[in-house]
Scaffold this motif. Structure first.
Motif, PDB file in Angstrom:
ATOM      1  N   ALA A 123       0.817  -1.218   0.000  1.00  7.96           N
ATOM      2  CA  ALA A 123       0.000   0.000   0.000  1.00  7.96           C
ATOM      3  C   ALA A 123       0.843   1.257   0.000  1.00  7.96           C
ATOM      4  O   ALA A 123       2.012   1.254   0.405  1.00  7.96           O
ATOM      5  N   LEU A 124       0.235   2.325  -0.469  1.00  3.95           N
ATOM      6  CA  LEU A 124       0.780   3.671  -0.343  1.00  3.95           C
ATOM      7  C   LEU A 124      -0.149   4.436   0.594  1.00  3.95           C
ATOM      8  O   LEU A 124      -1.363   4.444   0.384  1.00  3.95           O
ATOM      9  N   VAL A 125       0.418   5.032   1.637  1.00  2.00           N
ATOM     10  CA  VAL A 125      -0.392   5.657   2.683  1.00  2.00           C
ATOM     11  C   VAL A 125       0.002   7.118   2.872  1.00  2.00           C
ATOM     12  O   VAL A 125       1.067   7.406   3.415  1.00  2.00           O
ATOM     13  N   PRO A 126      -0.832   8.066   2.431  1.00  2.00           N
ATOM     14  CA  PRO A 126      -0.499   9.479   2.640  1.00  2.00           C
ATOM     15  C   PRO A 126      -0.576   9.858   4.118  1.00  2.00           C
ATOM     16  O   PRO A 126      -1.360   9.296   4.873  1.00  2.00           O
ATOM     17  N   SER A 127       0.248  10.802   4.503  1.00  2.00           N
ATOM     18  CA  SER A 127       0.189  11.351   5.855  1.00  2.00           C
ATOM     19  C   SER A 127      -0.169  12.831   5.773  1.00  2.00           C
ATOM     20  O   SER A 127      -0.231  13.404   4.686  1.00  2.00           O
ATOM     21  N   ALA A 128      -0.397  13.429   6.930  1.00  2.00           N
ATOM     22  CA  ALA A 128      -0.773  14.845   6.962  1.00  2.00           C
ATOM     23  C   ALA A 128      -0.385  15.457   8.291  1.00  2.00           C
ATOM     24  O   ALA A 128      -0.201  14.752   9.289  1.00  2.00           O
ATOM     25  N   VAL A 129      -0.251  16.772   8.287  1.00  2.00           N
ATOM     26  CA  VAL A 129      -0.108  17.508   9.543  1.00  2.00           C
ATOM     27  C   VAL A 129      -1.517  17.703  10.097  1.00  2.00           C
ATOM     28  O   VAL A 129      -2.370  18.307   9.448  1.00  2.00           O
ATOM     29  N   VAL A 130      -1.769  17.130  11.279  1.00  2.00           N
ATOM     30  CA  VAL A 130      -3.087  17.232  11.891  1.00  2.00           C
ATOM     31  C   VAL A 130      -2.966  17.961  13.220  1.00  2.00           C
ATOM     32  O   VAL A 130      -1.882  18.036  13.809  1.00  2.00           O
TER      33      VAL A 130
END
Length: 318
Positions: A123-130
């Motif tokens: 899988a490819l899993v995007p991350s984010a600043v939360v």
């Protein structure tokens, strides 16, 4: 005498080869353990449990999840590196486990190049600043401006080597110096953000998207180059700082020395599982993009072709 030893060595090699072939043909004969080097509830755990369940059905043996969080995936990776190379102990490895840890640590308890054999990208899993819902910023631009105006205002939680590099790249491109606070896993980090123990975190969309939809936390910016088709209203960090792009990939590896026939069988099962519509829909709904390898040796994300997103109307909640 030398001829006799040569014959004995040849016979031993042939016997080992025949035993290996027989073992591979009968594989799996018992349950398989998939070590997830994170606490329960994060994207790797979600992936492992979903893929493991379907692999168990395909292979006819249960795939059990063994969560071993801590030390930027080193604890889980070390356990699998020392396991018997028989296909019954596998590792859910992220890019940080195999690529970034060698650059972050002068000494590792495992060798990512010698101790593992690739099975498949998964899988490819995007991350984010939360961030906590009550923080006084709603965008990366606002965040950087306030941090520059008053350095030390914000801390950012990290739970993987990749998230550590993500924050480092943001600091470099934005000219900031955000303090990083380490967590053992995404679940504990998000709990801290929701409780207000820490204002921000670098977290996967798998964990943060449902909470964002429920208006329980903010998502300030994605680390990927493009917006998500699932939530196109969420901006990317690259829209504020062009060129910012650090994706995350998940893979499954086995201890080095695992018979090729066993690796091939595992790879085939994973590829079959990731092609299942119900699996794809659940992963995409959670913000995770299925990405199987064409062969066991091709782990890097560049070798994986992105799947065409399932139309929003046909997606199910994950």
């Amino acid at each position: 005498m030398k001829t006799r030893f040569a014959r004995l060595a040849c016979a031993a090699a042939l016997l080992a080869l025949s035993v290996s072939s027989a073992t591979a043909q009968n594989y799996p004969a018992r349950q398989i353990t998939l070590v997830v080097p994170f606490a329960p509830g994060g994207p790797a755990d979600f992936l492992g449990r979903l893929i493991g369940l379907k692999m168990g059905e395909d292979l006819g043996q249960q795939v059990v999840i063994d969560n071993r969080p801590g030390a930027n995936t080193i604890i889980g990776a070390q356990a699998v590196a020392k396991a018997a190379p028989d296909g019954y102990t596998l590792l859910m490895a992220i890019d940080g486990t195999l690529v970034m840890n060698p650059f972050l640590y002068s000494k590792l308890a495992y060798d990512p190049f010698k101790d593992f054999v690739p099975v498949s990208l998964v899988a490819l899993v995007p991350s984010a600043v939360v961030g906590n819902i009550n923080i006084p910023v709603s965008s990366i631009k606002d965040l950087v401006e306030q941090e520059k105006a008053k350095p030390g205002t914000f801390q950012i939680g990290i739970s993987t080597p990749t998230s550590q590099v993500n924050v480092g790249l943001l600091n470099m491109m934005a000219g900031t110096n955000f303090t990083m606070v380490p967590y053992r896993g995404g679940t504990t980090q998000v709990t801290g953000i929701l409780a207000g123990d820490i204002p921000l975190g670098m977290e996967s969309i798998n964990v943060s998207l449902p909470l964002w939809r429920d208006n329980k936390l903010k998502i300030l910016g994605l680390v990927s180059a493009q917006r998500l088709s699932l939530a196109p209203e969420i901006p990317t960090i690259a829209e504020t700082f062009p060129g910012y792009d650090l994706g995350i990939w998940q893979s499954i590896v086995a201890p080095a020395g695992t018979p090729r026939e066993v690796v091939n069988k595992l790879h085939g099962s994973i590829k079959k599982v990731l092609a299942m519509p119900e699996v794809c829909e659940k992963l995409l709904a959670a913000g995770i993009e299925p990405a199987s390898s064409n062969s066991p040796g091709s782990l890097p994300p560049s070798s994986a072709r992105r799947r065409k997103p399932v139309p929003r109307s046909s997606r199910q909640s994950g």
